[in-house]
Motif scaffolding. Structure first.
Motif, PDB file in Angstrom:
ATOM      1  N   HIS A  18       0.974  -0.895   0.192  1.00 31.37           N
ATOM      2  CA  HIS A  18      -0.224  -0.139   0.105  1.00 31.37           C
ATOM      3  C   HIS A  18       0.750   1.441   0.158  1.00 31.37           C
ATOM      4  CE1 HIS A  18      -4.197  -2.214   0.832  1.00 31.37           C
ATOM      5  NE2 HIS A  18      -3.068  -3.037   1.368  1.00 31.37           N
ATOM      6  N   TYR A  19       2.512   0.887  -0.287  1.00 26.71           N
ATOM      7  CA  TYR A  19       3.157   2.697   0.649  1.00 26.71           C
ATOM      8  C   TYR A  19       3.282   3.133  -1.442  1.00 26.71           C
ATOM      9  CZ  TYR A  19       5.218   0.805   5.010  1.00 26.71           C
ATOM     10  OH  TYR A  19       4.794   0.008   6.162  1.00 26.71           O
ATOM     11  N   ILE A  20       2.377   2.148  -1.442  1.00 22.26           N
ATOM     12  CA  ILE A  20       2.704   2.505  -3.287  1.00 22.26           C
ATOM     13  C   ILE A  20       1.865   3.876  -3.472  1.00 22.26           C
ATOM     14  CG2 ILE A  20       1.143   1.612  -4.316  1.00 22.26           C
ATOM     15  CD1 ILE A  20       3.911   1.917  -6.263  1.00 22.26           C
ATOM     16  N   LYS A  21       0.768   4.129  -2.650  1.00 25.45           N
ATOM     17  CA  LYS A  21       0.196   5.850  -2.880  1.00 25.45           C
ATOM     18  C   LYS A  21       0.882   7.060  -1.709  1.00 25.45           C
ATOM     19  CE  LYS A  21      -3.089   2.586  -1.000  1.00 25.45           C
ATOM     20  NZ  LYS A  21      -3.995   2.483   0.062  1.00 25.45           N
ATOM     21  N   ASN A  22       2.014   6.315  -0.919  1.00 25.28           N
ATOM     22  CA  ASN A  22       2.491   7.484  -0.902  1.00 25.28           C
ATOM     23  C   ASN A  22       3.731   8.057  -1.848  1.00 25.28           C
ATOM     24  OD1 ASN A  22       1.389   6.790   1.752  1.00 25.28           O
ATOM     25  ND2 ASN A  22       2.727   5.231   2.542  1.00 25.28           N
ATOM     26  N   PHE A  23       3.940   7.388  -2.305  1.00 31.39           N
ATOM     27  CA  PHE A  23       4.532   8.221  -4.040  1.00 31.39           C
ATOM     28  C   PHE A  23       4.127   9.294  -4.324  1.00 31.39           C
ATOM     29  CE2 PHE A  23       6.824   4.060  -4.755  1.00 31.39           C
ATOM     30  CZ  PHE A  23       8.214   4.485  -4.090  1.00 31.39           C
ATOM     31  N   LEU A  24       2.763   9.797  -3.831  1.00 37.41           N
ATOM     32  CA  LEU A  24       2.092  10.640  -3.972  1.00 37.41           C
ATOM     33  C   LEU A  24       2.633  12.020  -3.591  1.00 37.41           C
ATOM     34  CD1 LEU A  24      -1.833   9.999  -4.035  1.00 37.41           C
ATOM     35  CD2 LEU A  24       0.144  10.819  -6.413  1.00 37.41           C
ATOM     36  N   ILE A  25       3.360  12.070  -2.492  1.00 36.84           N
ATOM     37  CA  ILE A  25       3.972  13.094  -2.110  1.00 36.84           C
ATOM     38  C   ILE A  25       4.999  13.325  -3.359  1.00 36.84           C
ATOM     39  CG2 ILE A  25       6.154  11.830  -1.108  1.00 36.84           C
ATOM     40  CD1 ILE A  25       5.563  13.411   1.493  1.00 36.84           C
ATOM     41  N   LEU A  41      14.415  17.239  -2.017  1.00 38.24           N
ATOM     42  CA  LEU A  41      14.425  15.552  -2.024  1.00 38.24           C
ATOM     43  C   LEU A  41      14.471  14.472  -0.708  1.00 38.24           C
ATOM     44  CD1 LEU A  41      13.386  13.081  -4.207  1.00 38.24           C
ATOM     45  CD2 LEU A  41      16.254  13.003  -4.020  1.00 38.24           C
ATOM     46  N   ILE A  42      15.268  15.229   0.065  1.00 36.98           N
ATOM     47  CA  ILE A  42      15.752  14.100   1.617  1.00 36.98           C
ATOM     48  C   ILE A  42      14.702  15.004   2.439  1.00 36.98           C
ATOM     49  CG2 ILE A  42      16.885  14.768   4.117  1.00 36.98           C
ATOM     50  CD1 ILE A  42      19.207  15.417   1.968  1.00 36.98           C
ATOM     51  N   GLN A  43      13.719  16.297   2.007  1.00 30.34           N
ATOM     52  CA  GLN A  43      12.048  15.873   2.927  1.00 30.34           C
ATOM     53  C   GLN A  43      11.455  15.407   2.263  1.00 30.34           C
ATOM     54  OE1 GLN A  43      12.108  20.601   2.837  1.00 30.34           O
ATOM     55  NE2 GLN A  43      12.750  20.623   4.291  1.00 30.34           N
ATOM     56  N   ALA A  44      11.248  15.315   1.069  1.00 30.32           N
ATOM     57  CA  ALA A  44      10.244  14.789   0.376  1.00 30.32           C
ATOM     58  C   ALA A  44      10.073  12.884   0.875  1.00 30.32           C
ATOM     59  CB  ALA A  44      10.269  14.004  -0.927  1.00 30.32           C
ATOM     60  N   LEU A  45      12.155  13.010   0.545  1.00 30.41           N
ATOM     61  CA  LEU A  45      12.041  10.995   1.291  1.00 30.41           C
ATOM     62  C   LEU A  45      11.914  10.928   3.232  1.00 30.41           C
ATOM     63  CD1 LEU A  45      15.260  10.646  -0.141  1.00 30.41           C
ATOM     64  CD2 LEU A  45      12.982   9.289  -0.879  1.00 30.41           C
ATOM     65  N   ALA A  50       7.785   8.964   7.338  1.00 36.23           N
ATOM     66  CA  ALA A  50       6.805   9.349   7.870  1.00 36.23           C
ATOM     67  C   ALA A  50       5.585   8.358   7.532  1.00 36.23           C
ATOM     68  CB  ALA A  50       6.793  10.561   7.979  1.00 36.23           C
ATOM     69  N   PHE A  51       5.099   9.150   5.821  1.00 32.72           N
ATOM     70  CA  PHE A  51       3.687   8.158   5.620  1.00 32.72           C
ATOM     71  C   PHE A  51       3.491   6.727   5.635  1.00 32.72           C
ATOM     72  CE2 PHE A  51       2.282  12.370   3.736  1.00 32.72           C
ATOM     73  CZ  PHE A  51       2.065  12.676   4.764  1.00 32.72           C
ATOM     74  N   CYS A  52       4.800   6.013   5.678  1.00 34.47           N
ATOM     75  CA  CYS A  52       4.486   5.107   5.052  1.00 34.47           C
ATOM     76  C   CYS A  52       4.765   4.294   6.978  1.00 34.47           C
ATOM     77  CB  CYS A  52       6.292   4.200   4.564  1.00 34.47           C
ATOM     78  SG  CYS A  52       5.764   4.408   2.861  1.00 34.47           S
ATOM     79  N   LEU A  53       5.074   4.890   7.703  1.00 38.78           N
ATOM     80  CA  LEU A  53       5.507   3.976   9.107  1.00 38.78           C
ATOM     81  C   LEU A  53       3.487   4.948   9.709  1.00 38.78           C
ATOM     82  CD1 LEU A  53       8.880   5.410  10.382  1.00 38.78           C
ATOM     83  CD2 LEU A  53       8.145   3.144  10.062  1.00 38.78           C
ATOM     84  N   LEU A  54       3.310   5.857   9.224  1.00 36.78           N
ATOM     85  CA  LEU A  54       2.469   6.291   9.973  1.00 36.78           C
ATOM     86  C   LEU A  54       0.591   4.940   8.723  1.00 36.78           C
ATOM     87  CD1 LEU A  54       0.555   8.263  11.771  1.00 36.78           C
ATOM     88  CD2 LEU A  54       0.149   9.679   9.607  1.00 36.78           C
TER      89      LEU A  54
END
Length: 78
Positions: A18-25, A41-45, A50-54
């Protein structure tokens, strides 16, 4: 159950597919032409991580809360 089996169960519980959705960032920094700006890029990563863990945390808590209902469900109990 061996160590490998436990790791596989934890990964399944976290639902990394489901992490694929988080690539929208990365969409906003792509269109803003900042995709290769190291600071951005570092901030986006970090945001992606963070989104993946949450999201995994929410999945785990939901599974814990719904464990009894899932045991009764014809499809989910298998």
């Amino acid at each position: 159950m061996g160590r490998t089996g436990k790791i596989q169960n934890v990964l399944r519980l976290m639902r990394p597919r489901h992490y694929i959705k988080n690539f929208l960032i990365f969409v906003s920094i792509t269109f803003d032409h900042n995709l290769f700006n190291p600071q951005v890029l570092i901030q986006a990563l970090l945001g992606f991580a963070a989104f993946c863990l949450l999201s995994s945390t929410v999945y785990v808590f939901n599974d814990i809360q719904d464990v009894e209902a899932d045991r009764q469900h014809e499809v989910k109990r298998g």
